[in-house]
Design an enzyme around this catalytic site. Structure first.
Site, PDB file in Angstrom:
ATOM      1  N   GLY A  13     -51.467  62.239  14.257  1.00  0.00           N
ATOM      2  CA  GLY A  13     -52.394  61.110  14.245  1.00  0.00           C
ATOM      3  C   GLY A  13     -53.184  61.067  15.546  1.00  0.00           C
ATOM      4  N   ASP A  77     -50.684  69.505   8.507  1.00  0.00           N
ATOM      5  CA  ASP A  77     -50.634  70.954   8.355  1.00  0.00           C
ATOM      6  C   ASP A  77     -49.607  71.655   9.241  1.00  0.00           C
ATOM      7  OD1 ASP A  77     -52.902  70.904   6.516  1.00  0.00           O
ATOM      8  OD2 ASP A  77     -53.958  70.153   8.274  1.00  0.00           O
ATOM      9  N   ILE A 140     -49.023  57.217  20.226  1.00  0.00           N
ATOM     10  CA  ILE A 140     -48.979  55.787  20.567  1.00  0.00           C
ATOM     11  C   ILE A 140     -47.549  55.269  20.462  1.00  0.00           C
ATOM     12  CG2 ILE A 140     -51.355  55.337  19.837  1.00  0.00           C
ATOM     13  CD1 ILE A 140     -50.079  53.835  17.368  1.00  0.00           C
ATOM     14  N   ASP A 141     -46.689  55.983  19.703  1.00  0.00           N
ATOM     15  CA  ASP A 141     -45.327  55.492  19.446  1.00  0.00           C
ATOM     16  C   ASP A 141     -44.408  55.606  20.669  1.00  0.00           C
ATOM     17  OD1 ASP A 141     -46.293  55.302  16.866  1.00  0.00           O
ATOM     18  OD2 ASP A 141     -45.415  57.214  16.238  1.00  0.00           O
ATOM     19  N   ARG A 185     -43.391  53.928  14.127  1.00  0.00           N
ATOM     20  CA  ARG A 185     -42.406  54.676  13.312  1.00  0.00           C
ATOM     21  C   ARG A 185     -40.998  54.111  13.519  1.00  0.00           C
ATOM     22  NH1 ARG A 185     -42.882  60.979  13.305  1.00  0.00           N
ATOM     23  NH2 ARG A 185     -42.470  60.760  15.510  1.00  0.00           N
ATOM     24  N   GLU A 236     -43.047  48.343  12.389  1.00  0.00           N
ATOM     25  CA  GLU A 236     -43.099  48.826  10.994  1.00  0.00           C
ATOM     26  C   GLU A 236     -41.776  49.451  10.543  1.00  0.00           C
ATOM     27  OE1 GLU A 236     -46.154  51.848  10.806  1.00  0.00           O
ATOM     28  OE2 GLU A 236     -45.173  53.097  12.304  1.00  0.00           O
ATOM     29  N   ARG A 291     -54.754  52.436  17.296  1.00  0.00           N
ATOM     30  CA  ARG A 291     -55.107  53.787  17.769  1.00  0.00           C
ATOM     31  C   ARG A 291     -56.597  53.908  18.061  1.00  0.00           C
ATOM     32  NH1 ARG A 291     -51.929  57.110  13.215  1.00  0.00           N
ATOM     33  NH2 ARG A 291     -53.985  57.987  12.820  1.00  0.00           N
TER      34      ARG A 291
HETATM   35  O1  F6P Z   1     -47.403  58.354  14.944  1.00  0.00           O
HETATM   36  C1  F6P Z   1     -48.511  57.517  15.066  1.00  0.00           C
HETATM   37  C2  F6P Z   1     -48.616  56.591  13.879  1.00  0.00           C
HETATM   38  O2  F6P Z   1     -49.731  55.744  14.096  1.00  0.00           O
HETATM   39  C3  F6P Z   1     -47.367  55.779  13.592  1.00  0.00           C
HETATM   40  O3  F6P Z   1     -47.199  54.680  14.444  1.00  0.00           O
HETATM   41  C4  F6P Z   1     -47.601  55.409  12.150  1.00  0.00           C
HETATM   42  O4  F6P Z   1     -46.368  55.182  11.506  1.00  0.00           O
HETATM   43  C5  F6P Z   1     -48.290  56.621  11.590  1.00  0.00           C
HETATM   44  O5  F6P Z   1     -48.833  57.321  12.690  1.00  0.00           O
HETATM   45  C6  F6P Z   1     -49.384  56.287  10.610  1.00  0.00           C
HETATM   46  O6  F6P Z   1     -49.858  57.481  10.070  1.00  0.00           O
HETATM   47  P1  F6P Z   1     -51.204  57.581   9.239  1.00  0.00           P
HETATM   48  O7  F6P Z   1     -52.336  57.619  10.215  1.00  0.00           O
HETATM   49  O8  F6P Z   1     -51.055  58.840   8.466  1.00  0.00           O
HETATM   50  O9  F6P Z   1     -51.278  56.365   8.366  1.00  0.00           O
END
Ligand code: F6P
Length: 375
Positions: A13, A77, A140-141, A185, A236, A291
């Site tokens: 991400g 990927d 960001i996590d 996460r 989350e 983000r």
């Molecule tokens: O790992 C970064 C993150 O933003 C997590 O906090 C979140 O669970 C996930 O990616 C969301 O992923 P996507 O952008 O595929 O929805």
């Protein structure tokens, strides 16, 4: 010494700071070491498809502050387990040999990989099959081991803090309970840091299972004190005692297919059933705003430090390593020691968990450590 050619890719991400690392790495590699750079687009997919662009002083100028990635990104990927169509049928295959050949054909000496756990696991695997790699910790996590902090985290915490400030005014004006879902996460770093900075009353993190009854008890305590609103920050990945995570969707071709989400709505519904007569309850999901936008000054500086140190490691040919921050100092660790398990909050030793409890924040668990009640 022959002029080196460095390739860069951004995987997983997007996170604020990717462009700041690209900017610093490009400038340092060109101006200090005289190297040439290319950037593969959309992470590992670009490496497989040989889709790249030159990285120059001209096309990277002015990007230090910008969120996103000028190289684009993908969190799907994995070239060691990649979906390809064979005879009209989708199959998963190890296509890392194609990537290695592409790097050879381009004359790439080192691949700098900006990513989180999934992306850096592949980086480690490419190193094992002979590719010179350097990892740079992004997410960001903040859930990567072996570094005090990843770039992107600080910006996300700032965004959560600002959002909580805005939500407080509505919560207070309408005497509402607002349940704010944040990312992270299976680690509660964003919720814990953002929750404390934004004066949340209840912070729910994956590392401390909660019960709805404990949440209601905290709300009622506040009611008694005349605090008729409550801000709940929920990660989350938070779980109820004996429960499981709340899954939003499953992205099958992703190395980490579970996309969490929906817990703010779930908790709001449960609270509605229990105290809906006395309180209005609203869920708010901050989602990808965490983000987005501009990179915070802290993350700009951290990313610049990471980019500059990555260039140094490349120059010294110290491959198979990830740049990191150890007790505030820039350093590096073996990729092998970084990947495979997440850095989660140690609820027994983390100072901020204690600070939150000292502030009277509830984690939705039983622990109450106040000797004296409010008058
Ligand atoms: O790992 C970064 C993150 O933003 C997590 O906090 C979140 O669970 C996930 O990616 C969301 O992923 P996507 O952008 O595929 O929805």
């Amino acid at each position: 010494m022959a002029k080196k050619k460095i390739a860069v890719l951004t995987g997983g991400g997007d996170a604020p700071g990717l462009n700041a690392v690209i900017y610093t790495l490009t400038k340092t590699c060109i101006l200090k070491y005289g190297y040439e750079l290319i950037g593969y687009k959309f992470g590992y997919r670009g490496l497989y498809k040989n889709d790249f662009m030159p990285l120059t002083l001209e096309n990277t100028t002015g990007i230090l502050h910008r969120g996103g990635s000028i190289l684009y990104s993908s969190n799907k990927d994995n070239l060691f387990d990649y979906k390809v169509i064979e005879n009209g049928v989708a199959v998963k295959k190890d296509v890392s040999d194609v990537a290695v050949q592409n790097l050879k054909d381009e004359g790439v000496d080192c691949l700098a990989i900006l990513g989180g756990d999934g992306t850096l696991t592949s980086a480690r695997d490419f190193y094992k099959i002979g590719v010179n790699v350097i990892g740079i910790p992004k997410t960001i996590d903040n859930d990567l081991k072996s570094t005090d902090v990843t770039f992107g985290f600080n910006t996300a915490v700032n965004i959560v803090t600002e959002a909580l400030g805005r939500l407080h005014t509505t919560a207070e004006s309408h005497h509402r309970i607002i349940v704010v879902e944040v990312m992270g996460r299976n680690a509660g770093w964003i919720a814990l840091h953002g929750g404390i900075a934004g004066s949340a009353d209840i912070i729910l993190i994956p590392e401390i299972p909660y019960t709805i009854d404990n949440i209601v008890q905290k709300i009622k305590e506040r009611d008694k004190r005349g605090k008729l609103f409550t801000i709940i920050v929920v990660s989350e990945g938070a779980v109820e005692v004996g429960g499981t995570v709340t899954v939003n969707k499953v992205v099958n071709d992703s190395p980490d297919p579970i996309r969490l989400g929906g817990i703010a709505h779930k908790i709001s519904y449960q609270l509605e059933q229990l105290i809906g007569e006395e309180h209005e309850i609203r869920p708010v999901v901050l989602g990808h705003t965490q983000r987005g936008g501009e990179t915070s000054p802290y993350d700009r500086i951290l990313s610049a430090r990471y980019g500059s140190h990555a260039a140094k490691l490349i120059h010294e040919e110290k491959y198979g390593r990830m740049v990191c921050l150890k007790n505030g100092n820039i350093d590096s660790v073996l990729l092998e020691d970084v990947v495979g398990s997440q850095k989660r909050i140690d609820t027994q030793t983390d100072e901020l968990v204690q600070v939150a409890r000292d502030l009277g924040v509830s984690f939705g668990d039983k622990q109450v450590h106040r000797k004296q009640k409010y008058k």
